[in-house]
Motif scaffolding. Structure first.
Motif, PDB file in Angstrom:
ATOM      1  N   MET A   1      37.525  36.684  28.664  1.00 16.74           N
ATOM      2  CA  MET A   1      38.546  37.737  28.657  1.00 16.74           C
ATOM      3  C   MET A   1      38.109  38.924  29.500  1.00 16.74           C
ATOM      4  O   MET A   1      38.881  39.451  30.298  1.00 16.74           O
TER       5      MET A   1
ATOM      6  N   ARG B   1      45.579  40.641  27.159  1.00 13.46           N
ATOM      7  CA  ARG B   1      44.387  39.773  27.045  1.00 13.46           C
ATOM      8  C   ARG B   1      43.912  39.711  25.588  1.00 13.46           C
ATOM      9  O   ARG B   1      43.581  38.639  25.079  1.00 13.46           O
TER      10      ARG B   1
ATOM     11  N   SER C   1      43.893  35.379  36.420  1.00 12.12           N
ATOM     12  CA  SER C   1      43.116  36.586  36.727  1.00 12.12           C
ATOM     13  C   SER C   1      43.565  37.197  38.048  1.00 12.12           C
ATOM     14  O   SER C   1      44.236  36.563  38.856  1.00 12.12           O
TER      15      SER C   1
END
Length: 222
Positions: A1, A39, A76
């Motif tokens: 994360m 997230r 990402s």
């Protein structure tokens, strides 16, 4: 994360020329804030703390104006510029290095079950106000124009514009003439009415001519 959060931070600095340093982004960029909270919410969602996940996502929406369902899958290096009004549905999938501008919706049509929202592959740019609706794929490095409504799959390296969205460039080559004329239903109806009036006038003129000929013929016989 945390590695993804770092990549999201770098993405802001890469894509936004107004971003001067990391501290400024961390403190003031609502798109980055929304992704950080997503997230965490997604982590909770995957570990079956779904109520907590939804509470976090709703809090993020309240703070940022950006609504991301914790069940969505986001890669990402994603950059949400400004971000007000962005909506990302539960079954949406967003790849790496994707750029989303304000008002973008990755939503459903209400007709599907299961996978209801789009899949956005790596490197896609979706401009302000665009709506991508349905469980299809937008291919790598595609560009979606501002205000477009996309209802069907988009190939990789394509540029899509319009309502409904259509491909106007593919691999840098123009594939469609872009019609800048928007439909005008009022003008269309007026044109239809004018055509009907002209037809009625023509019918009346033909009947009057026939009646005159008949009257004239009767006078000659008399």
């Amino acid at each position: 994360m945390f590695s993804r959060i770092k990549k999201d931070l770098k993405a802001v600095l890469r894509y936004d020329p107004a971003a001067r340093n990391k501290l400024e982004v961390i403190l003031t960029y609502s798109g980055f804030h929304a992704l950080v909270m997503y997230r965490f919410a997604h982590f909770m969602y995957l570990h079956n703390y779904k109520l907590v996940a939804r509470l976090v996502s709703q809090f993020a929406k309240f703070l940022t104006g950006i609504e991301i369902h914790p069940g969505a899958k986001i890669g990402s290096g994603v950059f949400i510029d400004h971000g007000e009004g962005v909506v990302i549905g539960e079954t949406a999938e967003v790849g790496n290095n994707v750029v989303l501008y304000q008002g973008v919706t990755l939503g459903g049509t209400g007709k599907d079950r299961g996978k209801r929202h789009p899949t956005i592959e790596d490197g896609v740019m979706i401009s302000a106000g665009a709506k991508i609706l349905g469980p299809f794929t937008v291919g790598k490095n595609a560009k979606i124009g501002a205000g477009s409504i996309v209802l069907k799959p988009v190939p990789a390296n394509a540029t899509v514009v319009g309502v409904p969205g259509r491909v106007v460039k593919l691999n840098g080559v123009r594939v469609d003439d872009l019609d800048q004329n928007l439909p005008d239903p009022v003008s269309d109806e007026l044109n239809k009415l004018n055509a009907r009036v002209d037809a009625l006038y023509a019918m009346l003129a033909a009947k009057n001519a026939a009646a005159y000929d008949e009257l004239d013929g009767g006078n000659e016989n008399a």
